[in-house]
Design a protein around this motif. Structure first.
Motif, PDB file in Angstrom:
ATOM      1  N   LEU A  79      20.949  -0.015 -13.692  1.00 55.45           N
ATOM      2  CA  LEU A  79      20.987  -1.159 -14.605  1.00 55.45           C
ATOM      3  C   LEU A  79      22.415  -1.450 -15.044  1.00 55.45           C
ATOM      4  N   MET A  80      23.154  -0.401 -15.377  1.00 54.37           N
ATOM      5  CA  MET A  80      24.534  -0.573 -15.823  1.00 54.37           C
ATOM      6  C   MET A  80      25.371  -1.230 -14.733  1.00 54.37           C
ATOM      7  N   SER A  81      25.170  -0.792 -13.495  1.00 57.38           N
ATOM      8  CA  SER A  81      25.940  -1.332 -12.382  1.00 57.38           C
ATOM      9  C   SER A  81      25.639  -2.818 -12.195  1.00 57.38           C
ATOM     10  N   ALA A  82      24.359  -3.161 -12.260  1.00 60.67           N
ATOM     11  CA  ALA A  82      23.984  -4.576 -12.086  1.00 60.67           C
ATOM     12  C   ALA A  82      24.604  -5.438 -13.186  1.00 60.67           C
ATOM     13  N   LEU A  83      24.600  -4.930 -14.414  1.00 59.98           N
ATOM     14  CA  LEU A  83      25.158  -5.711 -15.532  1.00 59.98           C
ATOM     15  C   LEU A  83      26.665  -5.889 -15.375  1.00 59.98           C
ATOM     16  N   GLU A  84      27.297  -4.834 -14.873  1.00 56.82           N
ATOM     17  CA  GLU A  84      28.747  -4.832 -14.680  1.00 56.82           C
ATOM     18  C   GLU A  84      29.196  -5.984 -13.766  1.00 56.82           C
ATOM     19  N   PHE A  85      28.382  -6.274 -12.758  1.00 62.41           N
ATOM     20  CA  PHE A  85      28.786  -7.297 -11.787  1.00 62.41           C
ATOM     21  C   PHE A  85      28.309  -8.696 -12.140  1.00 62.41           C
ATOM     22  N   ALA A  86      27.645  -8.816 -13.276  1.00 62.03           N
ATOM     23  CA  ALA A  86      27.217 -10.153 -13.714  1.00 62.03           C
ATOM     24  C   ALA A  86      27.581 -10.307 -15.189  1.00 62.03           C
ATOM     25  N   PRO A  87      28.888 -10.166 -15.507  1.00 62.62           N
ATOM     26  CA  PRO A  87      29.294 -10.114 -16.929  1.00 62.62           C
ATOM     27  C   PRO A  87      28.937 -11.383 -17.707  1.00 62.62           C
ATOM     28  N   GLN A  88      28.774 -12.479 -16.995  1.00 63.25           N
ATOM     29  CA  GLN A  88      28.462 -13.726 -17.718  1.00 63.25           C
ATOM     30  C   GLN A  88      26.967 -13.876 -17.972  1.00 63.25           C
ATOM     31  N   LYS A  89      26.151 -13.042 -17.317  1.00 60.25           N
ATOM     32  CA  LYS A  89      24.696 -13.139 -17.485  1.00 60.25           C
ATOM     33  C   LYS A  89      24.204 -12.143 -18.524  1.00 60.25           C
ATOM     34  N   VAL A 102      14.060   3.372 -18.690  1.00 61.48           N
ATOM     35  CA  VAL A 102      14.386   1.949 -18.524  1.00 61.48           C
ATOM     36  C   VAL A 102      14.167   1.216 -19.848  1.00 61.48           C
ATOM     37  N   LEU A 103      13.027   1.492 -20.462  1.00 64.34           N
ATOM     38  CA  LEU A 103      12.646   0.798 -21.697  1.00 64.34           C
ATOM     39  C   LEU A 103      13.705   0.951 -22.789  1.00 64.34           C
ATOM     40  N   ASN A 104      14.083   2.186 -23.044  1.00 58.93           N
ATOM     41  CA  ASN A 104      15.026   2.422 -24.140  1.00 58.93           C
ATOM     42  C   ASN A 104      16.449   2.029 -23.767  1.00 58.93           C
ATOM     43  N   PHE A 105      16.760   2.056 -22.466  1.00 57.91           N
ATOM     44  CA  PHE A 105      18.053   1.542 -22.027  1.00 57.91           C
ATOM     45  C   PHE A 105      18.123   0.050 -22.360  1.00 57.91           C
ATOM     46  N   CYS A 106      17.033  -0.663 -22.048  1.00 58.72           N
ATOM     47  CA  CYS A 106      17.007  -2.105 -22.322  1.00 58.72           C
ATOM     48  C   CYS A 106      17.102  -2.383 -23.817  1.00 58.72           C
ATOM     49  N   LYS A 107      16.424  -1.552 -24.600  1.00 55.91           N
ATOM     50  CA  LYS A 107      16.489  -1.743 -26.051  1.00 55.91           C
ATOM     51  C   LYS A 107      17.917  -1.521 -26.561  1.00 55.91           C
ATOM     52  N   ALA A 108      18.625  -0.566 -25.966  1.00 52.52           N
ATOM     53  CA  ALA A 108      20.018  -0.320 -26.346  1.00 52.52           C
ATOM     54  C   ALA A 108      20.876  -1.524 -25.966  1.00 52.52           C
ATOM     55  N   SER A 144      14.199  -5.129 -13.463  1.00 50.10           N
ATOM     56  CA  SER A 144      13.852  -3.725 -13.229  1.00 50.10           C
ATOM     57  C   SER A 144      12.354  -3.556 -13.454  1.00 50.10           C
ATOM     58  N   ILE A 145      11.639  -3.279 -12.375  1.00 50.76           N
ATOM     59  CA  ILE A 145      10.186  -3.113 -12.443  1.00 50.76           C
ATOM     60  C   ILE A 145       9.808  -1.856 -11.683  1.00 50.76           C
ATOM     61  N   MET A 146       9.077  -0.982 -12.356  1.00 47.48           N
ATOM     62  CA  MET A 146       8.725   0.292 -11.727  1.00 47.48           C
ATOM     63  C   MET A 146       7.749   0.077 -10.573  1.00 47.48           C
ATOM     64  N   HIS A 147       7.711   1.036  -9.649  1.00 48.31           N
ATOM     65  CA  HIS A 147       6.780   0.910  -8.534  1.00 48.31           C
ATOM     66  C   HIS A 147       5.388   1.347  -8.964  1.00 48.31           C
ATOM     67  N   ALA A 148       5.286   2.526  -9.578  1.00 45.15           N
ATOM     68  CA  ALA A 148       3.979   2.961 -10.083  1.00 45.15           C
ATOM     69  C   ALA A 148       4.174   3.580 -11.453  1.00 45.15           C
ATOM     70  N   ASN A 149       3.172   3.375 -12.291  1.00 42.76           N
ATOM     71  CA  ASN A 149       3.284   3.854 -13.671  1.00 42.76           C
ATOM     72  C   ASN A 149       2.911   5.325 -13.793  1.00 42.76           C
ATOM     73  N   ASN A 150       3.740   6.063 -14.528  1.00 45.79           N
ATOM     74  CA  ASN A 150       3.522   7.500 -14.670  1.00 45.79           C
ATOM     75  C   ASN A 150       2.295   7.836 -15.519  1.00 45.79           C
ATOM     76  N   GLU A 151       1.887   6.953 -16.429  1.00 45.90           N
ATOM     77  CA  GLU A 151       0.741   7.262 -17.286  1.00 45.90           C
ATOM     78  C   GLU A 151      -0.581   6.795 -16.695  1.00 45.90           C
ATOM     79  N   SER A 152      -0.622   5.539 -16.240  1.00 47.98           N
ATOM     80  CA  SER A 152      -1.884   4.991 -15.729  1.00 47.98           C
ATOM     81  C   SER A 152      -2.017   5.189 -14.224  1.00 47.98           C
ATOM     82  N   GLY A 153      -0.897   5.373 -13.543  1.00 47.82           N
ATOM     83  CA  GLY A 153      -0.913   5.472 -12.086  1.00 47.82           C
ATOM     84  C   GLY A 153      -0.973   4.113 -11.391  1.00 47.82           C
ATOM     85  N   VAL A 154      -1.032   3.033 -12.177  1.00 51.81           N
ATOM     86  CA  VAL A 154      -1.149   1.686 -11.584  1.00 51.81           C
ATOM     87  C   VAL A 154       0.100   1.360 -10.757  1.00 51.81           C
ATOM     88  N   ILE A 155      -0.167   0.838  -9.553  1.00 54.45           N
ATOM     89  CA  ILE A 155       0.918   0.490  -8.625  1.00 54.45           C
ATOM     90  C   ILE A 155       1.199  -1.005  -8.733  1.00 54.45           C
TER      91      ILE A 155
END
Ligand SMILES: *Cc1c(COP(=O)(O)O)cnc(C)c1O
Length: 388
Positions: A79-89, A102-108, A144-155
């Motif tokens: 996430l940090m790398s992607a943000l670095e290359f799109a400083p205006q976004k 991911v969640l708490n990174f986004c909140k930060a 950033s979207i996970m492939h499968a959820n660790n709690e529900s297992g939903v893909i």
């Protein structure tokens, strides 16, 4: 007493072959892979073998794999790398059910001025792809979207998600920590730019992870220092763990069919048995599009934590949807996002299996659970209500 380990989405047992592969690097082969002398330098070759093994699991090129210290670091780095290359976004698009990495990174990042869209999920834990489509704007720096959820297992349908995101030219990162070794992954067929992995979720040690960065994707390191990992991740390599992780990926590839036959069959037998013998129970999450090893079940009018304590008496390990952190019962953000009623969230238990589980493990759980649930319900005021 034998441990019946049904908490493999939290962490896994280190495979014997993995431990054996690591041993030389914890004993005689302690040299620094960056050293000029042969003693140290020879170690470097083993890191490259591991890189090939990780790459082979997802059909990547070895050069597209960066070793990190964990899944969390991989997520943060991407996430940090992607943000670095799109400083205006200033917009990040993710979901409400991501791992805290991911969640708490986004909140930060929100606190630093970014706008974050947390996409909702429906009752089955599924995303609305129309929602995804309409949430991408010209200001979106990364999705950033996970492939499968660790709690529900939903893909989540990664192919469709990737098509939507890439048609808008936005960087796409996926947390694939829970899918490695459980679902086939082929990055040559997936237009995902970055993908995160963690060693300890696939039978190698804690404290090692990997980030796949598609060739041609602009990348900026998160940990800055020495020239290790081709300048993409500084810090002297955790050689033993990297070697173990490589071996685990080789094994994961070999056991992938078993995950979808043997492990799935055990999981299904456990789930169907519990639903049949424990009244007022139900499965959380889409039962079709789900990891083969995960079963998240709610037992209404019972506390999940109380169930875990009773299971613990038999050395059965599982997780509950109400993590007791610092004394307060914080209900699972994943189940809450799915609109699972509070009484059901509090009574939720996640069973997550692995290739190490046996029929006897499942037999034991099926034998004791109906009694545990009945007993706990009799103790609960709600349970007594229901029985009248
Ligand atoms: C475990 C997990 C992580 C974090 O990995 P660590 O190596 O423990 O930091 C990230 N995402 C998901 C989905 C996970 O299950």
């Amino acid at each position: 007493m034998k441990v019946v380990y049904l908490d493999n989405n939290a962490t896994t047992r280190i495979a014997d072959e993995v431990r054996e592969a690591m041993m030389p690097f914890l004993t005689e082969l302690y040299g620094n892979p960056s050293s000029m002398h042969t003693f140290g330098g020879q170690v470097h070759r083993h890191i490259e073998v591991a890189r090939e093994q990780v790459a082979a699991l997802i059909n990547a090129e070895p050069g597209e794999i960066i070793f990190t210290s964990c899944g969390t670091e991989s997520d943060n780095t991407a996430l940090m790398s992607a943000l670095e290359f799109a400083p205006q976004k200033k917009h990040i698009l993710t979901t409400r059910v991501e791992h805290p990495a991911v969640l708490n990174f986004c909140k930060a990042m929100y606190r630093k001025g970014y706008k974050i869209t947390f996409l909702p999920v429906n009752k089955s834990g599924r995303l609305d792809l129309e929602d995804l489509k309409s949430s991408i704007t010209d200001d979106t720096a990364v999705v950033s979207i996970m492939h499968a959820n660790n709690e529900s297992g939903v893909i989540f349908p990664l192919n469709e998600i990737a098509d939507i995101v890439k048609s808008r030219g936005v960087v796409l990162h996926t947390d694939a920590v829970q899918t490695a070794g459980k679902l086939p992954l082929d990055v040559r067929k997936l237009p995902v730019d970055m993908m995160s992995f963690s060693g300890h979720k696939i039978h190698s040690p804690k404290g090692v992870g990997a980030l796949y960065v598609k060739r041609g994707t602009r990348f900026s390191p998160y940990i800055i220092g020495g020239h290790q990992e081709g300048g993409r991740r500084a810090g002297t390599e955790n050689v033993a763990s990297i070697v173990g992780f490589g071996k685990a990926c080789e094994l994961a590839k070999k056991y992938l069919p078993d995950e979808n036959t043997k492990v799935r069959a055990l999981r299904d037998r456990l789930e169907q048995g519990l639903l049949k013998t424990c009244p007022d129970s139900r499965v959380n999450g889409d039962v079709e599009s789900r990891l083969p090893n995960t079963s998240n079940i709610s037992f209404e009018f019972v506390e999940g934590e109380a169930i875990l304590l009773r299971l613990n008496e038999y050395n059965i390990c599982a997780s509950s949807g109400s993590a007791c952190t610092s004394g307060s019962l914080e209900p699972s953000h994943v189940l809450r996002s799915m609109g699972v009623p509070f009484t059901m969230i509090h009574g939720s238990v996640r069973f997550s299996l692995s290739v190490n589980n046996t029929d006897e493990d499942i037999d034991l759980v099926l034998k004791i659970m109906p009694g545990v649930i009945k007993e706990l319900r009799e103790l609960s005021p709600y349970g007594r209500e229901v029985k009248k």
